[in-house]
Design a protein around this motif. Structure first.
Motif, PDB file in Angstrom:
ATOM      1  N   TYR A 109      68.288  50.826  39.010  1.00 36.78           N
ATOM      2  CA  TYR A 109      68.752  50.435  37.870  1.00 36.78           C
ATOM      3  C   TYR A 109      67.586  49.854  37.093  1.00 36.78           C
ATOM      4  O   TYR A 109      66.595  49.525  37.670  1.00 36.78           O
ATOM      5  N   PRO A 110      67.462  49.937  35.802  1.00 35.17           N
ATOM      6  CA  PRO A 110      66.338  49.751  35.165  1.00 35.17           C
ATOM      7  C   PRO A 110      66.001  48.297  35.018  1.00 35.17           C
ATOM      8  O   PRO A 110      66.882  47.431  34.688  1.00 35.17           O
ATOM      9  N   PHE A 111      64.616  47.956  34.625  1.00 29.29           N
ATOM     10  CA  PHE A 111      64.288  46.603  34.314  1.00 29.29           C
ATOM     11  C   PHE A 111      63.466  46.504  32.835  1.00 29.29           C
ATOM     12  O   PHE A 111      63.115  47.904  32.567  1.00 29.29           O
ATOM     13  N   ILE A 112      63.611  45.593  32.412  1.00 32.16           N
ATOM     14  CA  ILE A 112      62.494  45.368  30.857  1.00 32.16           C
ATOM     15  C   ILE A 112      61.169  44.989  31.549  1.00 32.16           C
ATOM     16  O   ILE A 112      61.327  43.765  32.410  1.00 32.16           O
ATOM     17  N   LYS A 113      60.064  45.740  31.322  1.00 34.65           N
ATOM     18  CA  LYS A 113      59.054  45.294  31.782  1.00 34.65           C
ATOM     19  C   LYS A 113      58.195  44.770  30.484  1.00 34.65           C
ATOM     20  O   LYS A 113      58.218  45.662  29.420  1.00 34.65           O
ATOM     21  N   LEU A 114      57.441  43.692  30.496  1.00 35.90           N
ATOM     22  CA  LEU A 114      56.560  43.183  29.521  1.00 35.90           C
ATOM     23  C   LEU A 114      55.222  43.138  30.109  1.00 35.90           C
ATOM     24  O   LEU A 114      55.059  42.394  31.127  1.00 35.90           O
ATOM     25  N   THR A 115      54.248  44.072  29.502  1.00 37.57           N
ATOM     26  CA  THR A 115      52.961  43.895  30.221  1.00 37.57           C
ATOM     27  C   THR A 115      52.067  42.753  29.851  1.00 37.57           C
ATOM     28  O   THR A 115      51.051  43.120  29.167  1.00 37.57           O
ATOM     29  N   VAL A 116      52.486  41.593  30.254  1.00 37.60           N
ATOM     30  CA  VAL A 116      51.742  40.304  29.833  1.00 37.60           C
ATOM     31  C   VAL A 116      50.215  40.286  30.580  1.00 37.60           C
ATOM     32  O   VAL A 116      49.277  39.526  30.245  1.00 37.60           O
ATOM     33  N   ASN A 117      50.123  41.610  31.416  1.00 36.31           N
ATOM     34  CA  ASN A 117      48.688  41.345  32.131  1.00 36.31           C
ATOM     35  C   ASN A 117      48.015  42.374  31.309  1.00 36.31           C
ATOM     36  O   ASN A 117      46.752  42.403  31.583  1.00 36.31           O
ATOM     37  N   GLU A 118      48.094  42.669  30.028  1.00 33.93           N
ATOM     38  CA  GLU A 118      47.435  43.219  29.250  1.00 33.93           C
ATOM     39  C   GLU A 118      47.156  42.332  27.982  1.00 33.93           C
ATOM     40  O   GLU A 118      47.744  41.610  27.663  1.00 33.93           O
ATOM     41  N   ASP A 119      45.920  42.611  27.207  1.00 30.15           N
ATOM     42  CA  ASP A 119      45.713  41.786  26.314  1.00 30.15           C
ATOM     43  C   ASP A 119      46.620  42.016  25.192  1.00 30.15           C
ATOM     44  O   ASP A 119      46.949  40.866  24.563  1.00 30.15           O
ATOM     45  N   PHE A 120      46.929  43.179  24.676  1.00 32.41           N
ATOM     46  CA  PHE A 120      48.091  43.415  23.781  1.00 32.41           C
ATOM     47  C   PHE A 120      49.486  44.085  24.577  1.00 32.41           C
ATOM     48  O   PHE A 120      49.364  45.339  24.798  1.00 32.41           O
ATOM     49  N   PRO A 121      50.478  43.093  25.091  1.00 33.95           N
ATOM     50  CA  PRO A 121      51.502  43.807  25.754  1.00 33.95           C
ATOM     51  C   PRO A 121      52.516  44.762  25.089  1.00 33.95           C
ATOM     52  O   PRO A 121      52.429  44.529  23.764  1.00 33.95           O
ATOM     53  N   ARG A 122      52.998  45.438  25.832  1.00 40.32           N
ATOM     54  CA  ARG A 122      54.124  46.357  25.434  1.00 40.32           C
ATOM     55  C   ARG A 122      55.267  45.852  26.066  1.00 40.32           C
ATOM     56  O   ARG A 122      55.377  45.442  27.311  1.00 40.32           O
ATOM     57  N   ILE A 123      56.509  46.569  25.689  1.00 37.52           N
ATOM     58  CA  ILE A 123      57.836  46.061  26.213  1.00 37.52           C
ATOM     59  C   ILE A 123      58.590  47.507  26.566  1.00 37.52           C
ATOM     60  O   ILE A 123      58.661  48.166  25.428  1.00 37.52           O
ATOM     61  N   PHE A 124      58.994  47.867  27.452  1.00 41.00           N
ATOM     62  CA  PHE A 124      59.961  49.040  27.596  1.00 41.00           C
ATOM     63  C   PHE A 124      60.674  48.959  29.049  1.00 41.00           C
ATOM     64  O   PHE A 124      60.377  47.971  29.843  1.00 41.00           O
ATOM     65  N   LEU A 125      61.671  50.035  29.150  1.00 41.76           N
ATOM     66  CA  LEU A 125      62.291  50.145  30.506  1.00 41.76           C
ATOM     67  C   LEU A 125      61.542  50.802  31.442  1.00 41.76           C
ATOM     68  O   LEU A 125      60.943  51.566  31.127  1.00 41.76           O
ATOM     69  N   THR A 126      61.870  50.275  32.701  1.00 44.29           N
ATOM     70  CA  THR A 126      61.171  50.968  33.927  1.00 44.29           C
ATOM     71  C   THR A 126      62.013  50.882  35.001  1.00 44.29           C
ATOM     72  O   THR A 126      63.014  49.947  35.102  1.00 44.29           O
ATOM     73  N   ARG A 127      62.142  51.783  36.108  1.00 48.73           N
ATOM     74  CA  ARG A 127      62.924  51.670  37.225  1.00 48.73           C
ATOM     75  C   ARG A 127      62.165  51.349  38.233  1.00 48.73           C
ATOM     76  O   ARG A 127      62.581  51.252  39.547  1.00 48.73           O
ATOM     77  N   LYS A 128      60.741  50.936  38.189  1.00 49.22           N
ATOM     78  CA  LYS A 128      60.110  50.517  39.168  1.00 49.22           C
ATOM     79  C   LYS A 128      59.512  49.304  38.999  1.00 49.22           C
ATOM     80  O   LYS A 128      58.949  49.043  37.963  1.00 49.22           O
ATOM     81  N   LYS A 129      59.636  48.158  40.083  1.00 49.67           N
ATOM     82  CA  LYS A 129      59.326  46.989  39.945  1.00 49.67           C
ATOM     83  C   LYS A 129      57.849  46.909  40.795  1.00 49.67           C
ATOM     84  O   LYS A 129      58.273  46.837  42.158  1.00 49.67           O
ATOM     85  N   THR A 130      56.791  46.606  40.339  1.00 49.31           N
ATOM     86  CA  THR A 130      55.448  46.755  41.123  1.00 49.31           C
ATOM     87  C   THR A 130      54.810  45.125  40.996  1.00 49.31           C
ATOM     88  O   THR A 130      55.147  44.202  40.131  1.00 49.31           O
ATOM     89  N   LYS A 131      54.026  45.060  41.731  1.00 47.91           N
ATOM     90  CA  LYS A 131      53.329  43.659  41.797  1.00 47.91           C
ATOM     91  C   LYS A 131      51.937  43.820  40.879  1.00 47.91           C
ATOM     92  O   LYS A 131      50.709  44.137  41.456  1.00 47.91           O
ATOM     93  N   ASP A 132      52.093  43.887  39.692  1.00 43.03           N
ATOM     94  CA  ASP A 132      50.987  44.301  38.660  1.00 43.03           C
ATOM     95  C   ASP A 132      50.670  43.195  37.737  1.00 43.03           C
ATOM     96  O   ASP A 132      50.249  42.966  36.655  1.00 43.03           O
ATOM     97  N   LYS A 133      51.564  42.060  38.044  1.00 43.62           N
ATOM     98  CA  LYS A 133      51.430  40.721  37.130  1.00 43.62           C
ATOM     99  C   LYS A 133      51.937  40.887  35.624  1.00 43.62           C
ATOM    100  O   LYS A 133      51.917  39.973  34.833  1.00 43.62           O
ATOM    101  N   ALA A 134      52.776  41.993  35.439  1.00 41.05           N
ATOM    102  CA  ALA A 134      53.645  41.886  34.192  1.00 41.05           C
ATOM    103  C   ALA A 134      54.917  41.029  34.599  1.00 41.05           C
ATOM    104  O   ALA A 134      55.191  40.936  35.804  1.00 41.05           O
ATOM    105  N   LYS A 135      55.589  40.866  33.598  1.00 33.31           N
ATOM    106  CA  LYS A 135      56.771  40.248  33.545  1.00 33.31           C
ATOM    107  C   LYS A 135      58.143  41.069  33.586  1.00 33.31           C
ATOM    108  O   LYS A 135      57.889  42.116  32.759  1.00 33.31           O
ATOM    109  N   TYR A 136      58.814  40.868  34.537  1.00 32.55           N
ATOM    110  CA  TYR A 136      60.181  42.126  34.637  1.00 32.55           C
ATOM    111  C   TYR A 136      61.375  41.081  34.514  1.00 32.55           C
ATOM    112  O   TYR A 136      61.547  40.018  35.028  1.00 32.55           O
ATOM    113  N   PHE A 137      62.167  41.755  33.757  1.00 33.16           N
ATOM    114  CA  PHE A 137      63.689  41.279  33.562  1.00 33.16           C
ATOM    115  C   PHE A 137      64.710  42.309  33.818  1.00 33.16           C
ATOM    116  O   PHE A 137      64.564  43.453  33.780  1.00 33.16           O
TER     117      PHE A 137
END
Length: 444
Positions: A109-137
């Motif tokens: 099932y999908p997570f909401i991913k917020l790419t806080v690991n980027e200077d200018f974050p994006r927010i989108f749905l993803t089905r993979k949760k990885t250890k990339d320092k982004a935030k997942y909900f």
């Protein structure tokens, strides 16, 4: 509980033992092997669907092949649909049932991913949760609702984070040719950090707002959606009203609590054992449905001083502390335990009747025939039809209405163990309240 692949029978549904609420069901073969695990918002309806011929024909190869193999269905209740999702995934990964191809294929099932690991974050749905320092909900079982909510938050400029997939940073700006070709930039739908139209600090404040929202600060959103839904409904603009209703549901979906993640494997086994005990108790007492909601009553006093009553609630075999109740006995001139039981049972039933809450499946009275008779009298006075039994401590005898002989079970019987646990809990609760009042009287 043995299941039978039958329909149009006059007998009670073989799935009546399942509660009409969220949870996980485990389907077993004749040798007890778990062959399928699923989640449901309504356990009773969902499991019944596997044995309705019309439904199975629409489900491809899985259901027609699975249904004949199911000989037993276990279940574990959950707090919410998301709670059930987490538990379902945990159990599937542990047991790897043959028919659970979805999780075996690593779909999720999908997570909401917020790419806080980027200077200018994006927010989108993803089905993979990885250890990339982004935030997942998440995860969120109802992905369509979440998509609508993200779309609304972006279009309304409440969370106008950039929708593009370009990789750039403060040190490595985006090429001018890509900026010039961007439709979102030219239409003003994006704050355009790539073109320097917003500073990095201001942009990241938008990202912090997103974190706050998806970590639970939904107050303003819910009020806004509720207001818009009502206003559009009054104007007969039902399409717009439905839109805000769906957005409100999406927020509520995200808000659903997850508690099951704290359970260990041992805890989950105990939960399943509790459910089995409840089902067994229903069979022993010959109840129409298992007593998923049990309320127990006891009284405590010392020579009619500080006389009190207590009630504890168990749902699905587990303590339900918010529903515990304490009673000060109003008739303080008597040491009649029977009259006290009558009083507290009557007061509880009147309260439920007045509030419109559901009545319990079973009332358990600490005592023998006399206490049972008093509780039954209270039910009659309030005109409430509910199953009532009593459990006498000395020999652990179960007394039921209109039966002269008590039911005697082995001490190892799971149903008796459950009744004893509930009886002991209400006894403890009553005594603790009595002592509290007695000590307060001594101090004053």
């Amino acid at each position: 509980m043995e299941t039978k692949n039958t329909k149009n029978t006059k007998n009670p549904s073989p799935f009546s033992f399942l509660p009409p609420k969220p949870g996980v069901y485990l389907m077993r073969s004749s040798n007890g092997e778990i062959i399928y695990i699923g989640k449901a918002i309504n356990l009773r309806k969902r499991v019944a669907q596997y044995f309705s011929g019309g439904h199975s024909l629409q489900q491809g190869w899985k259901i027609p092949n699975l249904a004949p193999l199911i000989k037993k269905v276990d279940y574990i209740p959950a707090f919410s649909e998301r709670d059930a999702l987490i538990l379902e995934r945990k159990l599937i990964r542990r047991h790897q049932p043959f028919f659970n191809t979805m999780w075996k294929d690593d779909k999720s099932y999908p997570f909401i991913k917020l790419t806080v690991n980027e200077d200018f974050p994006r927010i989108f749905l993803t089905r993979k949760k990885t250890k990339d320092k982004a935030k997942y909900f998440g995860p969120y079982p109802n992905s369509s609702q979440i998509k609508k909510l993200l779309r609304y938050l972006w279009k309304s400029q409440f969370l106008p984070l950039r929708p593009c997939k370009w990789q750039f940073s403060s040190k490595q700006p985006l090429a001018k040719t890509k900026i010039d070709s961007c439709l979102y930039f030219h239409t003003g739908q994006c704050p355009a950090p790539c073109a320097g139209k917003i500073t990095k600090s201001k942009y990241r404040r938008l990202a912090k707002r997103a974190v706050s929202i998806f970590e639970g600060e939904f107050g303003k959103l819910k009020k806004n959606f509720t207001r818009q839904m009502k206003e559009n409904s009054k104007k007969l603009n039902y399409e717009q009203s439905a839109k805000y209703r769906d957005l409100l549901h999406a927020v509520e979906h995200i808000e659903q609590k997850i508690s099951v993640s704290r359970y260990s494997d041992e805890d989950l086994q105990k939960m399943m054992g509790k459910v089995e005990s409840v089902n067994l108790l229903g069979k022993i007492l010959k109840l129409k449905n298992p007593p998923l909601h049990i309320e127990a009553f006891d009284v405590s006093h010392l020579f009619a001083k500080q006389s009190v009553g207590a009630m504890v609630c168990f749902t699905d075999g587990e303590k339900n502390h918010p529903h515990y109740r304490r009673f000060k006995i109003k008739n303080t001139d008597t040491i009649d335990d029977f009259a006290m039981i009558n009083e507290i049972v009557k007061r509880r039933l009147k309260s439920l009747k007045l509030s419109g809450e559901e009545f319990p499946d079973l009332l358990l009275i600490d005592g023998g025939k006399g206490q049972l008779s008093s509780a039954l009298s209270a039910c009659g006075e309030v005109k409430v039809n509910v199953a009532v039994i009593a459990l006498a401590k000395q020999k652990e005898e179960i007394f039921v209405p209109k039966v002269s002989q008590s039911i005697r079970l082995a001490k190892s019987n799971p149903a008796l163990k459950l009744l004893m646990e509930i009886r002991d809990e209400v006894h403890r609760f009553a005594i603790s309240y009595h002592r509290k009042l007695r000590n307060k009287k001594i101090i004053t």
